[in-house]
Design a protein around this motif. Structure first.
Motif, PDB file in Angstrom:
ATOM      1  N   LEU A   6     -40.770  30.225 -23.618  1.00 41.48           N
ATOM      2  CA  LEU A   6     -41.718  30.026 -22.525  1.00 41.48           C
ATOM      3  C   LEU A   6     -40.995  29.568 -21.257  1.00 41.48           C
ATOM      4  N   GLY A   7     -40.035  28.673 -21.399  1.00 42.64           N
ATOM      5  CA  GLY A   7     -39.268  28.195 -20.263  1.00 42.64           C
ATOM      6  C   GLY A   7     -38.489  29.305 -19.580  1.00 42.64           C
ATOM      7  N   ILE A   8     -37.881  30.178 -20.371  1.00 44.56           N
ATOM      8  CA  ILE A   8     -37.123  31.290 -19.800  1.00 44.56           C
ATOM      9  C   ILE A   8     -38.045  32.248 -19.059  1.00 44.56           C
ATOM     10  N   SER A  25     -44.580  24.228  -8.758  1.00 39.53           N
ATOM     11  CA  SER A  25     -43.395  23.419  -8.468  1.00 39.53           C
ATOM     12  C   SER A  25     -42.336  23.661  -9.553  1.00 39.53           C
ATOM     13  N   TRP A  26     -41.103  23.352  -9.200  1.00 39.19           N
ATOM     14  CA  TRP A  26     -40.014  23.553 -10.157  1.00 39.19           C
ATOM     15  C   TRP A  26     -40.144  22.624 -11.356  1.00 39.19           C
ATOM     16  N   VAL A  27     -40.733  21.469 -11.157  1.00 38.49           N
ATOM     17  CA  VAL A  27     -40.913  20.527 -12.273  1.00 38.49           C
ATOM     18  C   VAL A  27     -41.805  21.151 -13.335  1.00 38.49           C
ATOM     19  N   PRO A  32     -41.071  23.166 -19.894  1.00 35.34           N
ATOM     20  CA  PRO A  32     -40.865  23.613 -21.283  1.00 35.34           C
ATOM     21  C   PRO A  32     -39.465  23.328 -21.825  1.00 35.34           C
ATOM     22  N   PHE A  33     -38.465  23.304 -20.953  1.00 36.43           N
ATOM     23  CA  PHE A  33     -37.112  22.980 -21.418  1.00 36.43           C
ATOM     24  C   PHE A  33     -37.033  21.518 -21.874  1.00 36.43           C
ATOM     25  N   LEU A  38     -37.234  17.530 -26.423  1.00 37.31           N
ATOM     26  CA  LEU A  38     -37.970  16.501 -27.169  1.00 37.31           C
ATOM     27  C   LEU A  38     -38.283  16.960 -28.589  1.00 37.31           C
ATOM     28  N   TRP A  39     -38.691  18.222 -28.741  1.00 38.72           N
ATOM     29  CA  TRP A  39     -39.004  18.757 -30.064  1.00 38.72           C
ATOM     30  C   TRP A  39     -37.772  18.699 -30.963  1.00 38.72           C
TER      31      TRP A  39
END
Length: 80
Positions: A6-8, A25-27, A32-33, A38-39
């Protein structure tokens, strides 16, 4: 793994300025990264990763034993 994918996807959409993601926003796009990190930290801390690896090894061992039994003709026979 899903967070990483998802992040990619979000990163590509933001970089290429496609759809509504371009206005985010970039945040938000990079979140997701952080969730993936955290996961993975939780999975290692809780033993989830090790437990899944042990299950996979056990399954491989059981399949190998069953294959050997079948080759030797030692499979369980049904009672009549």
């Amino acid at each position: 793994m899903y967070f990483l994918i998802l992040g990619i996807i979000l990163l590509l959409l933001k970089y290429l300025e496609i759809g509504p993601v371009a206005a985010w926003s970039w945040v938000t796009v990079l979140a997701p990264f952080g969730l993936a990190a955290l996961w993975w930290a939780w999975a290692d801390w809780s033993g989830y990763t090790k437990r899944k690896a042990m299950e996979k090894e056990g399954l491989k061992k059981e399949r190998r034993l069953q294959k050997s039994r079948d080759a030797l003709g030692q499979t369980a026979r049904r009672r009549r």
